[in-house]
Scaffold this motif. Structure first.
Motif, short mmCIF file in Angstrom:
data_model
loop_
_atom_site.label_atom_id
_atom_site.label_comp_id
_atom_site.label_asym_id
_atom_site.label_seq_id
_atom_site.Cartn_x
_atom_site.Cartn_y
_atom_site.Cartn_z
N GLU A 57 -0.97 3.10 7.20
CA GLU A 57 -2.52 3.69 7.59
C GLU A 57 -2.04 5.09 7.23
OE1 GLU A 57 -4.25 4.66 11.75
OE2 GLU A 57 -4.36 2.76 11.35
N TYR A 58 -2.99 5.57 6.42
CA TYR A 58 -2.96 6.77 6.18
C TYR A 58 -4.21 7.78 6.66
CZ TYR A 58 0.85 6.29 2.56
OH TYR A 58 1.95 6.02 1.96
N ASN A 59 -4.19 8.69 7.44
CA ASN A 59 -5.28 9.41 8.01
C ASN A 59 -6.49 8.46 8.53
OD1 ASN A 59 -4.16 12.07 7.38
ND2 ASN A 59 -4.82 11.72 5.29
N SER A 98 0.33 -4.73 8.31
CA SER A 98 0.73 -3.36 8.29
C SER A 98 1.74 -2.90 9.02
CB SER A 98 -0.54 -2.84 8.56
OG SER A 98 -0.99 -2.96 9.89
N GLY A 150 0.60 -1.25 0.02
CA GLY A 150 0.09 -0.14 -0.08
C GLY A 150 0.73 1.14 0.11
N SER A 151 2.11 1.17 0.13
CA SER A 151 2.95 2.15 -0.05
C SER A 151 3.97 2.24 -1.17
CB SER A 151 3.81 2.52 1.20
OG SER A 151 4.85 3.54 1.01
N PRO A 170 -4.62 3.68 2.34
CA PRO A 170 -4.23 4.73 1.50
C PRO A 170 -5.14 4.79 0.08
CG PRO A 170 -2.24 3.29 2.44
CD PRO A 170 -3.68 2.79 2.82
N THR A 184 0.08 -2.90 4.21
CA THR A 184 -0.11 -1.26 3.94
C THR A 184 0.02 -0.49 5.14
OG1 THR A 184 -1.88 0.06 3.05
CG2 THR A 184 -2.64 -1.87 4.44
N THR A 190 3.62 0.64 10.54
CA THR A 190 3.60 2.03 10.84
C THR A 190 4.93 2.62 11.82
OG1 THR A 190 2.21 2.20 12.60
CG2 THR A 190 0.89 1.95 10.67
N VAL A 241 -6.35 0.71 9.67
CA VAL A 241 -6.41 0.54 8.42
C VAL A 241 -6.69 -1.16 7.98
CG1 VAL A 241 -3.91 -0.08 8.13
CG2 VAL A 241 -5.27 0.76 6.30
N SER A 280 10.03 2.35 2.12
CA SER A 280 8.80 2.14 2.73
C SER A 280 8.95 0.94 3.80
CB SER A 280 7.49 1.57 1.94
OG SER A 280 6.35 1.03 2.74
#
Length: 189
Positions: free
Chosen positions: A81-83, A114, A13-14, A87, A79, A116, A125, A19
């Protein structure tokens, strides 16, 4: 009857070169049990979803990835987690792949993990992604869940996992995923 290796494809996801999720995906690939082969799919060329484009035909970049997913015995999605969620580009990819009655996620075993830099490791996410994958009829591995929090402390500059516990968690998930692929195949008959 001769058995073949399980074919697993990975979606990260990145898209960032350094990453932590790409590092985690490499760790997952290395942790698969014997008898599995792994291919990380490059999906950078997938355009933004546009129903007008789809009406003219599925873009070749999407068709190629759909076929890799379709041919795979399982999919590993790694992936960030974005916001607090998925993503945008990863969600865009899933939106493209899920179009049509022949969408390749239906009945497909999927594992999610995931990484982070925060303490939760991408818990939010994963819950959102599980909902999306449920809707596309994927067979998502429920447990063990893998959330790699503080990822910057768990991988070295070369992308190798330096945290023994993280390595064990990912290896346990990949063994469970391999078993899940077998179980889903038996359920299908």
């Amino acid at each position: 009857m001769e058995s073949r290796n399980k074919r697993i494809v990975g979606l990260c996801g990145s898209l960032r070169a350094g990453s932590y999720n790409a590092m985690a995906m490499r760790l997952a690939a290395q942790s698969l049990p014997q008898g599995a082969e792994f291919e990380a799919l490059d999906w950078r060329a997938v355009p933004p979803f546009d129903a007008d484009v789809l009406a003219r035909g599925m873009p070749q970049e999407v068709t190629a990835i759909r076929e890799r997913v379709r041919q795979a015995d399982g999919v590993v999605i790694v992936t960030p987690e974005y916001n607090y969620s998925i993503p945008g580009m990863l969600k865009n990819l899933i939106d493209w792949l899920s179009r049509g009655d022949d969408q390749p996620f239906a009945g497909k075993p999927v594992a999610i993990l995931s990484a982070t830099t925060g303490p939760l490791g991408g818990a939010r996410v994963q819950y959102d992604l599980r909902k999306v994958m449920l809707f596309v009829n994927a067979m998502v591995l429920v447990k063990p869940e893998v959330f790699i929090g503080q990822a910057q402390t768990k991988f070295d500059a070369d992308g190798r996992c330096t945290d023994e516990a993280t390595g064990k968690f990912v290896a346990a998930q990949m063994q469970a995923f391999s078993d899940w692929i077998d179980r889903v195949a038996r359920m299908r008959g």
